[in-house]
Design an enzyme around this catalytic site. Structure first.
Site, PDB file in Angstrom:
ATOM      1  N   CYS A  73       0.882  -1.171   0.000  1.00 45.87           N
ATOM      2  CA  CYS A  73       0.000   0.000   0.000  1.00 45.87           C
ATOM      3  C   CYS A  73       0.919   1.219   0.000  1.00 45.87           C
ATOM      4  O   CYS A  73       1.741   1.386   0.910  1.00 45.87           O
ATOM      5  CB  CYS A  73      -0.868  -0.018   1.259  1.00 45.87           C
ATOM      6  SG  CYS A  73      -1.901   1.440   1.451  1.00 45.87           S
ATOM      7  N   CYS A 189      -0.569   3.511  -6.704  1.00 47.19           N
ATOM      8  CA  CYS A 189      -1.575   3.081  -5.722  1.00 47.19           C
ATOM      9  C   CYS A 189      -1.962   1.668  -6.127  1.00 47.19           C
ATOM     10  O   CYS A 189      -2.253   1.409  -7.306  1.00 47.19           O
ATOM     11  CB  CYS A 189      -2.790   4.003  -5.788  1.00 47.19           C
ATOM     12  SG  CYS A 189      -4.180   3.393  -4.814  1.00 47.19           S
TER      13      CYS A 189
HETATM   14  N1  DGL Z   1      -3.895   0.943  -1.262  1.00 49.83           N
HETATM   15  C1  DGL Z   1      -3.649   2.312  -1.120  1.00 49.83           C
HETATM   16  C2  DGL Z   1      -2.389   2.753  -1.857  1.00 49.83           C
HETATM   17  O1  DGL Z   1      -1.719   1.966  -2.495  1.00 49.83           O
HETATM   18  C3  DGL Z   1      -4.770   3.229  -1.498  1.00 49.83           C
HETATM   19  C4  DGL Z   1      -6.063   3.106  -0.766  1.00 49.83           C
HETATM   20  C5  DGL Z   1      -6.244   3.995   0.434  1.00 49.83           C
HETATM   21  O2  DGL Z   1      -6.324   5.227   0.336  1.00 49.83           O
HETATM   22  O3  DGL Z   1      -6.374   3.380   1.468  1.00 49.83           O
HETATM   23  O4  DGL Z   1      -2.066   3.909  -1.796  1.00 49.83           O
END
Ligand code: DGL
Length: 274
Positions: A73, A189
């Site tokens: 993430c 993301c």
């Molecule tokens: N999975 C998150 C990322 O890679 C994005 C989702 C979120 O804002 O929680 O930034």
């Protein structure tokens, strides 16, 4: 001693796009995925809260006997990784490792000789300037342009990946980056990896698109080769466990859909009880 697994964490289900590529590259290991889908999106929340959620998630995976945890993430990596390593890991599990997703991505950008890089990411990642700082450390001549794309995560988490409105959103978010004549676009993301084909069809063929999943999987392979003592401790039983902080039939369906053939009927999906 219970064999060690590799943990993969994301704020939601988008991190499955990274796990998918890791499973393709390194299928032999045992994996435990945790998606904090009850609290997604992390972006927009305070840095303190994002750190607290990330620390709890990492702690959960450590207690499940993960020797190595990948923060799949960008938001959690950008906001929490340095503090996790400095304040949590050293005190609680000094012999284990937590790796983020930004460093391998940035290394791959530089290896590709990119000079004008566009980053699509969440607000929190963009504001943290993590990508910019990490890129400049490796190549201070690189030009980096970021654009926050806050509406993409909710749409993807809802499973609305075929919705025609998604094309409109993507056009809006891509326009300022395309204007800068970028040679490389980073899907910064995890969720965006699930719509990479759509994004690919909207940027010209001259722009390279970097898929974080593939890069992370490749870099993890290289990391395990370099750290053979750690690698030897990892179980090679091809076991996979999936944990989420909220579970219903729709989420189960999404997990199976995102993983495709990599999800087997023996794989368990469970809800983490606080
Ligand atoms: N999975 C998150 C990322 O890679 C994005 C989702 C979120 O804002 O929680 O930034």
């Amino acid at each position: 001693m219970k064999p060690f697994s590799i943990g993969v964490f994301d704020s939601g289900l988008g991190g499955l796009s990274v796990l998918k590529d890791i499973l393709d590259e390194l299928p032999q290991y045992n994996y435990i995925y945790f998606g904090d889908n009850a609290r997604v999106p992390y972006s927009g929340k305070s840095a303190e809260l994002i750190y607290e959620y990330t620390r709890k998630a990492v702690d959960f995976l450590m207690k499940k006997n993960c020797l190595l945890v990948i923060l799949a993430c960008n938001t959690a990596t950008a906001i929490s990784l340095p503090k996790i390593q400095r304040e949590y890991l050293i005190h609680c599990y000094p012999e284990r490792r937590v790796l983020g997703i930004i460093r391998p991505t940035v290394e791959a950008i530089v290896e590709k000789n990119s000079k004008r890089v566009g980053i699509m990411a969440t607000y929190a990642t963009v504001i943290s300037k993590s990508f910019v700082a990490e890129l400049k450390k490796l190549d201070d001549k690189i030009d980096v342009y970021q654009n926050a794309c806050p509406l993409l995560v909710p749409v993807i988490e809802e499973g609305e990946v075929q919705w025609e409105g998604l094309n409109l959103l993507l056009r809006k978010y891509l326009a300022p980056l395309k204007e800068k004549n970028i040679d490389t676009l980073v899907l910064g993301c995890t969720h965006y990896g699930l719509i990479d084909k759509k994004i690919r069809s909207l940027v010209g063929p001259s722009t390279k698109i970097l898929s974080e999943g593939k890069v992370t999987a490749q870099k993890l392979k290289e990391y395990l080769k370099r750290h053979s003592a750690l690698e030897k401790k990892l179980a090679k039983g091809k076991k996979r466990e999936y944990y989420v902080s909220d579970l219903n039939e729709r989420y189960k369906k999404m997990i199976r859909f995102f993983l495709g053939k990599r999800f087997s009927k023996n794989d368990k999906i469970s809800q983490v009880k606080e």
